[in-house]
Design a protein around this motif. Structure first.
Motif, PDB file in Angstrom:
ATOM      1  N   ILE A 131      66.916   1.749  51.219  1.00  0.00           N
ATOM      2  CA  ILE A 131      66.459   3.081  50.837  1.00  0.00           C
ATOM      3  C   ILE A 131      64.982   3.206  51.186  1.00  0.00           C
ATOM      4  CG2 ILE A 131      66.001   4.584  48.864  1.00  0.00           C
ATOM      5  CD1 ILE A 131      68.679   3.731  47.744  1.00  0.00           C
ATOM      6  N   LEU A 132      64.669   4.206  51.978  1.00  0.00           N
ATOM      7  CA  LEU A 132      63.290   4.411  52.426  1.00  0.00           C
ATOM      8  C   LEU A 132      62.495   5.188  51.388  1.00  0.00           C
ATOM      9  CD1 LEU A 132      64.066   5.594  56.099  1.00  0.00           C
ATOM     10  CD2 LEU A 132      63.433   3.287  55.366  1.00  0.00           C
ATOM     11  N   SER A 133      63.182   6.103  50.719  1.00  0.00           N
ATOM     12  CA  SER A 133      62.498   6.951  49.750  1.00  0.00           C
ATOM     13  C   SER A 133      63.558   7.623  48.891  1.00  0.00           C
ATOM     14  CB  SER A 133      61.676   8.000  50.495  1.00  0.00           C
ATOM     15  OG  SER A 133      61.004   8.817  49.582  1.00  0.00           O
ATOM     16  N   ILE A 134      63.201   7.897  47.632  1.00  0.00           N
ATOM     17  CA  ILE A 134      64.179   8.545  46.764  1.00  0.00           C
ATOM     18  C   ILE A 134      63.427   9.467  45.807  1.00  0.00           C
ATOM     19  CG2 ILE A 134      64.204   6.549  45.218  1.00  0.00           C
ATOM     20  CD1 ILE A 134      67.193   7.118  44.805  1.00  0.00           C
ATOM     21  N   ASP A 135      63.769  10.750  45.849  1.00  0.00           N
ATOM     22  CA  ASP A 135      63.044  11.729  45.020  1.00  0.00           C
ATOM     23  C   ASP A 135      63.663  13.111  45.254  1.00  0.00           C
ATOM     24  OD1 ASP A 135      61.106  12.884  43.363  1.00  0.00           O
ATOM     25  OD2 ASP A 135      59.529  11.585  44.161  1.00  0.00           O
ATOM     26  N   THR A 136      63.023  14.142  44.687  1.00  0.00           N
ATOM     27  CA  THR A 136      63.459  15.493  45.023  1.00  0.00           C
ATOM     28  C   THR A 136      62.987  15.784  46.447  1.00  0.00           C
ATOM     29  OG1 THR A 136      61.416  16.495  44.253  1.00  0.00           O
ATOM     30  CG2 THR A 136      63.181  16.267  42.632  1.00  0.00           C
ATOM     31  N   PRO A 137      63.686  16.666  47.172  1.00  0.00           N
ATOM     32  CA  PRO A 137      63.242  16.990  48.529  1.00  0.00           C
ATOM     33  C   PRO A 137      61.785  17.473  48.533  1.00  0.00           C
ATOM     34  CG  PRO A 137      65.415  17.926  48.121  1.00  0.00           C
ATOM     35  CD  PRO A 137      64.953  17.350  46.822  1.00  0.00           C
ATOM     36  N   GLU A 138      61.439  18.257  47.531  1.00  0.00           N
ATOM     37  CA  GLU A 138      60.083  18.785  47.437  1.00  0.00           C
ATOM     38  C   GLU A 138      59.049  17.656  47.323  1.00  0.00           C
ATOM     39  OE1 GLU A 138      59.304  21.704  48.101  1.00  0.00           O
ATOM     40  OE2 GLU A 138      57.172  21.379  47.642  1.00  0.00           O
TER      41      GLU A 138
ATOM     42  N   ILE B 297      59.380  14.529  48.173  1.00  0.00           N
ATOM     43  CA  ILE B 297      59.349  13.719  49.390  1.00  0.00           C
ATOM     44  C   ILE B 297      58.461  14.414  50.428  1.00  0.00           C
ATOM     45  CG2 ILE B 297      60.756  12.977  51.369  1.00  0.00           C
ATOM     46  CD1 ILE B 297      62.867  12.072  49.397  1.00  0.00           C
ATOM     47  N   ARG B 298      58.579  15.717  50.518  1.00  0.00           N
ATOM     48  CA  ARG B 298      57.742  16.453  51.475  1.00  0.00           C
ATOM     49  C   ARG B 298      56.269  16.384  51.106  1.00  0.00           C
ATOM     50  NH1 ARG B 298      58.432  21.336  53.479  1.00  0.00           N
ATOM     51  NH2 ARG B 298      58.523  22.411  51.492  1.00  0.00           N
ATOM     52  N   LYS B 299      56.019  16.459  49.788  1.00  0.00           N
ATOM     53  CA  LYS B 299      54.618  16.389  49.328  1.00  0.00           C
ATOM     54  C   LYS B 299      54.004  15.023  49.595  1.00  0.00           C
ATOM     55  CE  LYS B 299      54.584  19.788  45.606  1.00  0.00           C
ATOM     56  NZ  LYS B 299      55.066  19.868  44.228  1.00  0.00           N
ATOM     57  N   ALA B 300      54.846  13.998  49.619  1.00  0.00           N
ATOM     58  CA  ALA B 300      54.320  12.638  49.794  1.00  0.00           C
ATOM     59  C   ALA B 300      54.021  12.309  51.260  1.00  0.00           C
ATOM     60  CB  ALA B 300      55.323  11.629  49.222  1.00  0.00           C
TER      61      ALA B 300
ATOM     62  N   ILE C 138      61.194  10.617  59.917  1.00  0.00           N
ATOM     63  CA  ILE C 138      60.603  10.020  61.120  1.00  0.00           C
ATOM     64  C   ILE C 138      59.395   9.165  60.753  1.00  0.00           C
ATOM     65  CG2 ILE C 138      59.271  10.589  63.209  1.00  0.00           C
ATOM     66  CD1 ILE C 138      61.248  12.855  63.724  1.00  0.00           C
ATOM     67  N   ASP C 139      58.560   9.690  59.859  1.00  0.00           N
ATOM     68  CA  ASP C 139      57.383   8.937  59.460  1.00  0.00           C
ATOM     69  C   ASP C 139      57.769   7.621  58.778  1.00  0.00           C
ATOM     70  OD1 ASP C 139      54.428   8.786  58.994  1.00  0.00           O
ATOM     71  OD2 ASP C 139      55.144   8.700  56.919  1.00  0.00           O
ATOM     72  N   LEU C 140      58.769   7.692  57.894  1.00  0.00           N
ATOM     73  CA  LEU C 140      59.207   6.476  57.195  1.00  0.00           C
ATOM     74  C   LEU C 140      59.799   5.461  58.169  1.00  0.00           C
ATOM     75  CD1 LEU C 140      60.735   8.258  54.088  1.00  0.00           C
ATOM     76  CD2 LEU C 140      58.834   6.638  54.022  1.00  0.00           C
ATOM     77  N   LEU C 141      60.523   5.944  59.175  1.00  0.00           N
ATOM     78  CA  LEU C 141      61.077   5.028  60.185  1.00  0.00           C
ATOM     79  C   LEU C 141      59.948   4.360  60.970  1.00  0.00           C
ATOM     80  CD1 LEU C 141      64.083   6.966  61.824  1.00  0.00           C
ATOM     81  CD2 LEU C 141      64.178   5.131  60.145  1.00  0.00           C
TER      82      LEU C 141
END
Lengths: 291, 244
Positions: free
Chosen positions: A209-216, A218-221, A285-288
């Motif tokens: 798992i690269l990230s887990i949160d609300t879509p909002e 994740i975008r803010k991060a 893409i950034d997380l990859l």
């Protein structure tokens, strides 16, 4: 309250580590998305959570029922729609539905309210063999069969893969209404644009798992400033930008290029860059790239 | 226009059902042509006819200079094809897949050998030449599948949802391969369900209920439908189909 609790799940097939230390919770009534490409481990995780295969290590429970110890009871509580169509092709629409209701010791009438809206679209074809249905209709029938015993958690493995954008939108509208009826839904998809339709998402790649949160959130991060550029010939522009020392990354994004810089405010000369908000796909893409 | 595909009133009926209904269009050499439409709109049927796999009920089609009804075998020899499912042999090595397909397309072994080395270098896969395809990462498989589809230097390659289920970086790298091939003069005929990819095409056709409802550049289509994105254009057109 957590409807689904997953703690440290690992799974290996021979040399391939399919899942690495997967842990997360899904809350009661949540629409939870597992977002990632083919081979990310989405199906393996679904098969473990629905008690069809065993994890190498780790634990999970659905509705407080352990996926290994309580597997028989668990199966009454969950509905599962696999990625591959797996109803009986040579049974008719209504025979399939009755069959699944019977297997779960219930009747179509008892929970008809849950499937009514979807099943009405299938009604004209109720005597047709499932194998002869169109792709969209098969999908609707599979969803009805997964719902007919009123599961408290519904697992949908890539229900929209290969489906056109209009039918995909309609499918997500259907999920929204099921959620309103109190069903917890865990759904996987390779389409990043579907992420925003979920309450929370996990981005998954190579079994992690690269990230887990609300879509909002994740975008803010998103850790950088994101710019866009465009030219009559975006492909030439892409090649030109890639050569510039100020550029960190540049990717095609529809009619634009999305660009990040090595230093956020040090823009290259002669290129029009407009600051924009990142989408989930930019985040993925950034997380990859960080890996 | 130097066209590689010419379809004129192309029609396919199955019993009472008209799957493809008098479609006419041309695709130019080196063009990236996006072939879009909802599920069931007739894309696959149209594509099968253009590839010489299904005979039209009426109408005409010329692909790479050959008549799709009268010379389907010639059509098949002169096109490339790649689908989402890659159609590579997982239990053959990288170079064996190349040799197998080149042979199927009738290339001579003396032409094939040096070309395999050349292609492997180009793709950056030379060190992997003896790797079984099953061991390759998805992105490399995709690169290889594309390279196999154009190994025999066809004038045109048909790509049927080539990027389905692929991660966002690999998906974009694949489009760079497409651009490079188009730059070399290979015509690209591509279907996709990713609307951002529709933007990468030079022109797009939108099929609705067996007919081509719109055909233009992405920019012109967006302007004509007063839409911010291709997704909206698609939505407006496909919904029109439902209401009929």
């Amino acid at each position: 309250m957590a409807k689904l609790e997953i703690d440290g799940i690992n799974k290996r097939y021979g040399d391939v580590q399919a899942l690495t230390n997967i842990s997360f919770r899904v809350n009661d009534g949540e629409l939870f998305g597992l977002i990632g490409p083919d081979g990310a481990g989405k199906t393996t995780l679904f098969r473990i959570l629905t008690s069809l295969i065993l994890a190498d290590s780790g634990e999970a429970s659905v509705d407080g029922l352990d996926i290994v110890k309580d597997y028989k009871e668990l199966r009454r509580h969950i509905g599962y729609m696999p990625g591959r169509f797996s109803l009986y092709q040579d049974l008719s629409v209504e025979e399939n539905l009755n069959f699944f209701a019977t297997v779960f010791h219930t009747t179509v009438q008892e929970n008809y309210h849950l499937i009514k809206e979807i099943y009405q679209q299938l009604e004209p074809f109720r005597t047709r063999r499932a194998g002869k249905l169109s792709g969209g209709m098969k999908q609707k029938l599979a969803l009805c069969c997964a719902l007919i015993h009123k599961p408290s958690v519904l697992f949908l493995d890539e229900p929209t893969t290969g489906v056109d954008p209009v039918s995909r939108k309609e499918f997500w509208e259907m999920l929204k209404r099921l959620k309103q009826q109190g069903i917890t839904i865990v759904v996987s998809t390779p389409y990043m644009d579907e992420a925003t339709r979920c309450d929370r998402i996990a981005l998954i790649q190579h079994g992690q798992i690269l990230s887990i949160d609300t879509p909002e959130n994740i975008r803010k991060a998103y850790p950088k400033k994101l710019y866009r550029a465009s030219a009559p010939d975006n492909f030439s522009l892409l090649e030109r930008l890639r050569e510039l020392p100020e550029i960190d990354s540049v990717f095609l994004f529809g009619e634009y290029l999305h660009v990040t810089l090595k230093k956020d405010d040090k823009k290259p000369k002669d290129v029009q860059l407009q600051l924009i908000e990142p989408g989930i796909e930019d985040c993925f893409i950034d997380l990859l790239r960080q890996k | 226009m130097n066209s590689v595909i010419q379809a004129s009133q192309l029609t396919k009926r199955f019993g009472n059902f008209t799957a493809v209904d008098h479609i006419s269009f041309e695709v130019a050499k080196g063009e990236i042509f996006g072939f879009l439409g909802a599920n069931g709109a007739g894309k696959t049927t149209a594509m099968r006819m253009l590839c010489g796999l299904s005979k039209p009920t009426s109408g005409q089609g010329l692909v790479a200079g050959y008549d799709i009804a009268k010379q389907p075998e010639e059509v098949k020899k002169h096109i490339g094809y790649m689908s989402q499912k890659f159609s590579l042999y997982e239990d053959l090595k990288v170079w064996e897949n190349m040799q197998l397909y080149a042979g199927i397309y009738g290339m001579n072994i003396k032409q094939i050998r040096p070309k395999i080395d050349e292609k492997l270098h180009q793709l950056g896969l030379f060190d992997e030449r003896n790797t079984f395809v099953s061991q390759l990462p998805l992105g490399w498989k995709q690169k290889l599948a594309f390279s196999v589809a154009i190994f025999h230097e066809p004038q045109i390659v048909f790509l049927d949802e080539p990027t389905g289920g692929v991660d966002p970086i690999t998906r974009r790298q694949f489009w760079e391969l497409i651009y490079e091939a188009a730059d070399r003069g290979i015509t690209i005929f591509v279907t996709t369900h990713y609307m951002d990819e529709a933007e990468y095409c030079h022109r797009i056709s939108m099929m609705v209920d067996g007919k081509i409802e719109a055909l233009d550049t992405p920019k012109n289509l967006r302007e004509r439908f007063r839409a911010a994105t291709m997704d909206e254009v698609f939505y407006q057109l496909a919904r029109k189909g439902r209401e009929n």
